[in-house]
Every structure is written in C-alpha cells, then in structure tokens.
Design a protein around this motif. Structure first.
Motif, PDB file in Angstrom:
ATOM      1  N   VAL A   1       9.923  -0.439   0.236  1.00 34.52           N
ATOM      2  CA  VAL A   1      11.248  -0.326   1.279  1.00 34.52           C
ATOM      3  C   VAL A   1      11.873  -1.523   2.202  1.00 34.52           C
ATOM      4  O   VAL A   1      13.160  -2.711   2.130  1.00 34.52           O
ATOM      5  CB  VAL A   1      11.614   0.753   1.778  1.00 34.52           C
ATOM      6  CG1 VAL A   1      13.129   0.918   2.218  1.00 34.52           C
ATOM      7  CG2 VAL A   1      11.503   1.577   0.342  1.00 34.52           C
ATOM      8  N   ASP A   2      10.632  -1.800   2.924  1.00 32.24           N
ATOM      9  CA  ASP A   2      10.747  -3.473   4.314  1.00 32.24           C
ATOM     10  C   ASP A   2      11.330  -4.537   3.344  1.00 32.24           C
ATOM     11  O   ASP A   2      11.977  -5.362   3.387  1.00 32.24           O
ATOM     12  CB  ASP A   2       9.977  -2.978   4.481  1.00 32.24           C
ATOM     13  CG  ASP A   2       9.357  -2.037   5.997  1.00 32.24           C
ATOM     14  OD1 ASP A   2      10.784  -1.667   6.167  1.00 32.24           O
ATOM     15  OD2 ASP A   2       8.573  -1.742   6.268  1.00 32.24           O
ATOM     16  N   TYR A   3      10.026  -4.638   2.528  1.00 26.08           N
ATOM     17  CA  TYR A   3      10.086  -5.654   1.159  1.00 26.08           C
ATOM     18  C   TYR A   3      11.066  -5.937   0.321  1.00 26.08           C
ATOM     19  O   TYR A   3      11.997  -7.128   0.138  1.00 26.08           O
ATOM     20  CB  TYR A   3       8.795  -5.677   0.382  1.00 26.08           C
ATOM     21  CG  TYR A   3       8.051  -6.795  -0.762  1.00 26.08           C
ATOM     22  CD1 TYR A   3       7.641  -8.339  -0.021  1.00 26.08           C
ATOM     23  CD2 TYR A   3       9.332  -7.049  -2.055  1.00 26.08           C
ATOM     24  CE1 TYR A   3       8.206  -9.334  -0.989  1.00 26.08           C
ATOM     25  CE2 TYR A   3       9.204  -8.365  -2.749  1.00 26.08           C
ATOM     26  CZ  TYR A   3       8.613  -9.570  -1.932  1.00 26.08           C
ATOM     27  OH  TYR A   3       8.279 -10.491  -2.862  1.00 26.08           O
TER      28      TYR A   3
ATOM     29  N   ALA B   1      16.692   2.594  10.137  1.00 25.69           N
ATOM     30  CA  ALA B   1      15.590   2.748   9.892  1.00 25.69           C
ATOM     31  C   ALA B   1      15.326   4.261   9.392  1.00 25.69           C
ATOM     32  O   ALA B   1      14.044   4.880   8.864  1.00 25.69           O
ATOM     33  CB  ALA B   1      14.376   2.603  11.198  1.00 25.69           C
ATOM     34  N   GLN B   2      16.446   5.120   9.047  1.00 28.66           N
ATOM     35  CA  GLN B   2      16.618   6.625   8.818  1.00 28.66           C
ATOM     36  C   GLN B   2      17.131   6.284   7.257  1.00 28.66           C
ATOM     37  O   GLN B   2      16.854   6.914   6.591  1.00 28.66           O
ATOM     38  CB  GLN B   2      17.862   6.773   9.849  1.00 28.66           C
ATOM     39  CG  GLN B   2      18.429   8.438   9.331  1.00 28.66           C
ATOM     40  CD  GLN B   2      16.802   9.055   9.815  1.00 28.66           C
ATOM     41  OE1 GLN B   2      16.591   9.041  10.360  1.00 28.66           O
ATOM     42  NE2 GLN B   2      16.308  10.061   8.622  1.00 28.66           N
ATOM     43  N   GLU B   3      17.682   5.059   7.440  1.00 25.90           N
ATOM     44  CA  GLU B   3      18.295   4.974   6.258  1.00 25.90           C
ATOM     45  C   GLU B   3      17.017   4.237   4.431  1.00 25.90           C
ATOM     46  O   GLU B   3      17.172   5.158   3.551  1.00 25.90           O
ATOM     47  CB  GLU B   3      19.010   3.779   5.462  1.00 25.90           C
ATOM     48  CG  GLU B   3      20.480   4.149   6.049  1.00 25.90           C
ATOM     49  CD  GLU B   3      21.913   3.221   6.084  1.00 25.90           C
ATOM     50  OE1 GLU B   3      22.810   2.810   6.091  1.00 25.90           O
ATOM     51  OE2 GLU B   3      21.277   2.077   5.935  1.00 25.90           O
ATOM     52  N   LYS B   4      15.865   4.066   5.327  1.00 26.57           N
ATOM     53  CA  LYS B   4      14.612   3.777   4.860  1.00 26.57           C
ATOM     54  C   LYS B   4      13.086   5.086   4.713  1.00 26.57           C
ATOM     55  O   LYS B   4      13.534   4.669   3.361  1.00 26.57           O
ATOM     56  CB  LYS B   4      13.898   2.528   5.638  1.00 26.57           C
ATOM     57  CG  LYS B   4      14.439   1.044   5.968  1.00 26.57           C
ATOM     58  CD  LYS B   4      13.559   0.492   7.002  1.00 26.57           C
ATOM     59  CE  LYS B   4      14.082  -1.200   6.722  1.00 26.57           C
ATOM     60  NZ  LYS B   4      13.419  -1.966   7.776  1.00 26.57           N
TER      61      LYS B   4
ATOM     62  N   LYS C   1       0.575  -1.516  -0.349  1.00 24.35           N
ATOM     63  CA  LYS C   1       0.035  -0.044  -0.099  1.00 24.35           C
ATOM     64  C   LYS C   1       0.655   1.405  -0.555  1.00 24.35           C
ATOM     65  O   LYS C   1       0.044   2.367  -0.521  1.00 24.35           O
ATOM     66  CB  LYS C   1      -1.284   0.087   1.260  1.00 24.35           C
ATOM     67  CG  LYS C   1      -2.085  -1.221   1.119  1.00 24.35           C
ATOM     68  CD  LYS C   1      -2.680  -0.729   2.527  1.00 24.35           C
ATOM     69  CE  LYS C   1      -3.496  -2.307   2.359  1.00 24.35           C
ATOM     70  NZ  LYS C   1      -4.778  -2.559   3.227  1.00 24.35           N
ATOM     71  N   THR C   2       2.815   1.458   0.386  1.00 22.97           N
ATOM     72  CA  THR C   2       3.003   2.354   0.873  1.00 22.97           C
ATOM     73  C   THR C   2       4.399   2.123   0.348  1.00 22.97           C
ATOM     74  O   THR C   2       4.420   1.300  -0.282  1.00 22.97           O
ATOM     75  CB  THR C   2       2.347   3.165   2.181  1.00 22.97           C
ATOM     76  OG1 THR C   2       3.622   2.177   3.150  1.00 22.97           O
ATOM     77  CG2 THR C   2       1.368   3.214   3.069  1.00 22.97           C
TER      78      THR C   2
ATOM     79  N   GLU D   1      19.247 -11.810  -9.088  1.00 29.36           N
ATOM     80  CA  GLU D   1      20.088 -12.356  -8.706  1.00 29.36           C
ATOM     81  C   GLU D   1      20.350 -10.701  -7.361  1.00 29.36           C
ATOM     82  O   GLU D   1      21.508 -10.933  -6.664  1.00 29.36           O
ATOM     83  CB  GLU D   1      21.386 -12.828  -9.148  1.00 29.36           C
ATOM     84  CG  GLU D   1      21.458 -11.643 -10.418  1.00 29.36           C
ATOM     85  CD  GLU D   1      23.058 -11.664 -11.726  1.00 29.36           C
ATOM     86  OE1 GLU D   1      23.025 -10.789 -11.834  1.00 29.36           O
ATOM     87  OE2 GLU D   1      23.269 -13.008 -11.494  1.00 29.36           O
ATOM     88  N   GLU D   2      19.392  -9.882  -7.996  1.00 30.68           N
ATOM     89  CA  GLU D   2      19.821  -8.939  -7.779  1.00 30.68           C
ATOM     90  C   GLU D   2      18.815  -8.142  -6.293  1.00 30.68           C
ATOM     91  O   GLU D   2      18.579  -7.528  -5.777  1.00 30.68           O
ATOM     92  CB  GLU D   2      19.186  -7.662  -8.867  1.00 30.68           C
ATOM     93  CG  GLU D   2      19.940  -7.346  -9.786  1.00 30.68           C
ATOM     94  CD  GLU D   2      21.595  -6.521  -9.413  1.00 30.68           C
ATOM     95  OE1 GLU D   2      21.800  -6.542  -9.176  1.00 30.68           O
ATOM     96  OE2 GLU D   2      22.589  -6.990 -10.423  1.00 30.68           O
ATOM     97  N   ILE D   3      18.034  -9.196  -5.713  1.00 28.72           N
ATOM     98  CA  ILE D   3      17.540  -8.871  -4.486  1.00 28.72           C
ATOM     99  C   ILE D   3      17.538 -10.056  -3.852  1.00 28.72           C
ATOM    100  O   ILE D   3      17.846 -11.028  -3.782  1.00 28.72           O
ATOM    101  CB  ILE D   3      16.224  -9.645  -4.792  1.00 28.72           C
ATOM    102  CG1 ILE D   3      15.037  -9.026  -5.988  1.00 28.72           C
ATOM    103  CG2 ILE D   3      14.927  -9.878  -3.963  1.00 28.72           C
ATOM    104  CD1 ILE D   3      15.432  -7.726  -5.560  1.00 28.72           C
ATOM    105  N   PHE D   4      17.952  -8.859  -2.413  1.00 27.32           N
ATOM    106  CA  PHE D   4      18.760  -9.775  -1.432  1.00 27.32           C
ATOM    107  C   PHE D   4      18.835  -8.758   0.257  1.00 27.32           C
ATOM    108  O   PHE D   4      18.508  -7.658  -0.173  1.00 27.32           O
ATOM    109  CB  PHE D   4      20.137 -10.530  -1.408  1.00 27.32           C
ATOM    110  CG  PHE D   4      21.070  -8.782  -2.427  1.00 27.32           C
ATOM    111  CD1 PHE D   4      21.897  -7.749  -0.679  1.00 27.32           C
ATOM    112  CD2 PHE D   4      21.620  -8.832  -3.441  1.00 27.32           C
ATOM    113  CE1 PHE D   4      22.231  -6.382  -1.867  1.00 27.32           C
ATOM    114  CE2 PHE D   4      22.171  -7.662  -4.563  1.00 27.32           C
ATOM    115  CZ  PHE D   4      22.554  -6.835  -3.574  1.00 27.32           C
ATOM    116  N   PRO D   5      19.332  -9.015   1.312  1.00 29.04           N
ATOM    117  CA  PRO D   5      18.571  -8.895   2.301  1.00 29.04           C
ATOM    118  C   PRO D   5      19.806  -7.552   2.622  1.00 29.04           C
ATOM    119  O   PRO D   5      20.772  -7.433   2.076  1.00 29.04           O
ATOM    120  CB  PRO D   5      19.555  -9.168   3.680  1.00 29.04           C
ATOM    121  CG  PRO D   5      19.317 -10.890   2.847  1.00 29.04           C
ATOM    122  CD  PRO D   5      19.376 -10.711   1.435  1.00 29.04           C
TER     123      PRO D   5
END
Length: 341
Positions: free
Chosen positions: A288-290, A312-315, A282-283, A303-307
C-alpha cells in the motif's frame, strides 16, 4: 489503462465450454461447487472435468517423482499451507536454485486465460508442464516424466481409465490442470457483504472497501469477482535497477509492455506474501505504501499509477479490507493424497 489484446483474442475463439457449478459435471459428491461470489469456471472442451481426472491430477500435483532428483512436486512451490505459493521472494528449485520471479498462487487461476507473470502460457494446460521441465525448477524432461509415470502401475491404470491410454505429455498436462481448476476461493466476507449481509465486514473493512473502489484506485486493475483484470501493467517495480525485468515485453515484443506484469488475484492475499513479481514487498502494508507514493517513475508506468495521498488511517483500513474481506472461511486447504506405487 493498458489491456492485452491477446487476452481478449484467446477469450473469444470459442475454445472453452463453461460449466457451473463444477459438481454438476459428475454428481454432487464428486467435484467441488463454485464458491459464492465467483463466476462459472471456464473448462476447455477437450478437457472436461471428471472426479477421476481431478483425483489423478491431485496425485500428480503432490508427487515429487516429477522432479529430477525426486525432491520437489508442484506443491513444493505452490504449497496449500502458504496460499499456493512458497512464502519466499523467488521460486526455489532442485539443488536450491533460485528462479527469477516470485511464485504466483494458483488460487482461482482457472479464470486466467494467460498464465505466469508474463502471460507466456495459455490456460492451465499450457502452464502445467513448464515447471517440470524448467532446469531451475523441477528439471525433468517431459519425456522422462512421462516414462516415470508409465512405469508406475497405479498411475498407468488411472490414465487408462481416465484417458483411454498410457500417460502422454498432453494427458499429463490435462490431469494436472483439471486438479488446479478446482482450487477456488470465494464465499469470503466481501461476498457475503455484497450479497446483503451488512455485518459480514467490520467498520474498518467497509471503509477499506470504499477506498479500494474509490480514492485508492485499486479496482481499476483488481476488478471483477476474482479481483484481477487479466491484463498487464507496469508499476515501476524493479525499475530502479540497472537491468529491470521487462516482463510481458519478452513475450509480446511490444514497446508498451516493457516492465508490465499480469495483475494477480487478491483472493487470499494475506496468505501469499511476499508480494510483486520480484517478491520485493514483504507485507501488504509495504504494498500500500508503494502504491501510495505512485510506484517508481519510468517511461512505461501505467496511467493508473499515481500518488494517492492516503492517510495512515486510510492505509490501515485498506489493508484490513484485503486481509479480512478477501479471506474465505472455506479456504481450499488440500492435503497430499496417498500416491500410487
């Protein structure tokens, strides 16, 4: 990172002529110029831009008579007031029927060789008629659409002037595509910042930009002036379901394309919620969390998707950059024109 061969093949066959700015085609007062930060707009050789054609396409885009029950136009789902999307998780068609995917924006879609989330249509001309005929969208056969348009004197006169004939499926698609090709967003704070105005972005947005191109890895796919690579990627969205949408695979039949969807532009991204091909986020904060958690694990995850291990500030800074930096003060908020009778 996966790249679609089809994209490059389509882009190399010489089917497009490039003009820029658009206004140069027919005079400074006739067509909009390309906003700062964007490249020249690709225009098919068989569908040159004219002010009259764009005006015709604009009328068709807003005309509900192109739906079976006269309740929907292109603008119903691709609403200028909602970022040229519809503000819902899924497309909503005649009779309230729900489509299976989120409505993609048409902003800067002129730069995409392949259209729709799965890339099943080539260029805007290949996309324009699909929603009209789709039974869960506007549900009007193209034969009937052409018949309706030709029964309206004001349209028939314009088609004769612009194309030299009554409306046909081909010219109907070309007129709508010509209008959509003018829906451009650029000249955003990001563009001004890159051009040398260091006050164009707030400190938080500047930190977000650095993350965007660095630690957060966003620019690996959201690249170039339009913040999209034209390719298809599996982020794992929906792969926690028993029968996930396989996306590009349904078109390409390539194993590696399972669950892959086209990278959307991030221009005006604050206007186009909800996000992802299924509207599940929704937001921008949820998006960004995902990405921060590394998507949803599956055998085809890009391959570009990883933790990312963002703080919190960076997000927060990353979201600030997208909301502030990619929102243009000259957003193309087009209003519905008077329609022919």
């Amino acid at each position: 990172m996966r790249r679609s061969l089809v994209k490059w093949l389509l882009g190399s066959v010489g089917a497009l002529a490039v003009i820029a700015p658009l206004a140069m085609a027919v005079g400074e007062a006739s067509l909009p110029t390309v906003p700062a930060g964007l490249k020249a707009v690709p225009v098919p050789k068989d569908n040159p831009m004219t002010a009259e054609k764009v005006a015709l396409g604009k009328q068709l885009y807003f005309d509900k008579r192109l739906s079976k029950d006269n309740t929907m136009s292109c603008a119903t789902c691709h609403d200028p007031a909602k970022g040229y999307s519809n503000g819902e998780a899924f497309a909503v068609g005649v009779r309230g029927e729900l489509g299976g995917r989120n409505t993609p924006t048409i902003i800067n879609s002129a730069y995409s060789s392949l259209q729709f989330w799965d890339g099943r249509a080539a260029h805007l001309e290949g996309q324009a008629l699909g929603p009209i005929a789709n039974p869960v969208e506007m549900d009007l056969s193209i034969e009937e659409a052409v018949k309706r348009i030709n029964s309206i004197a004001g349209y028939r006169e314009q088609f004769q002037k612009v194309f030299g004939s009554d409306c046909t499926p081909d010219t109907l698609a070309k007129a709508i595509a010509a209008f959509e090709r003018t829906i451009l967003s650029g000249d955003a704070p990001y563009d001004r910042f890159k051009a040398g105005d260091k006050t164009a972005l707030s400190e938080a947005a500047q930190r977000g930009l650095k993350l965007f191109t660095g630690k957060a890895n966003c620019s690996s796919c959201h690249s170039g002036p339009n913040f999209m690579d034209g390719a298809f990627h599996n982020l794992g969205v929906g792969f926690d379901k028993s029968e996930p949408d396989l996306g590009r695979h349904a078109i390409s039949k390539q194993e590696g394309d399972k669950g892959a969807f086209k990278t959307p532009t991030l221009r005006e991204i604050h206007r186009t919620a909800p996000y992802m091909h299924d509207g599940s986020h929704k937001t921008l904060e949820e998006v960004v969390d995902y990405y921060d958690k590394g998507g949803t694990s599956n055998d085809y995850l890009d391959e570009e998707i990883f933790p990312l291990k963002l703080t919190a500030q960076e997000k927060a800074d990353l979201v600030t950059f997208m909301k502030e930096g990619l929102a243009s003060p000259s957003y193309p908020d087009v209003k519905a024109p008077e329609l022919p009778q």
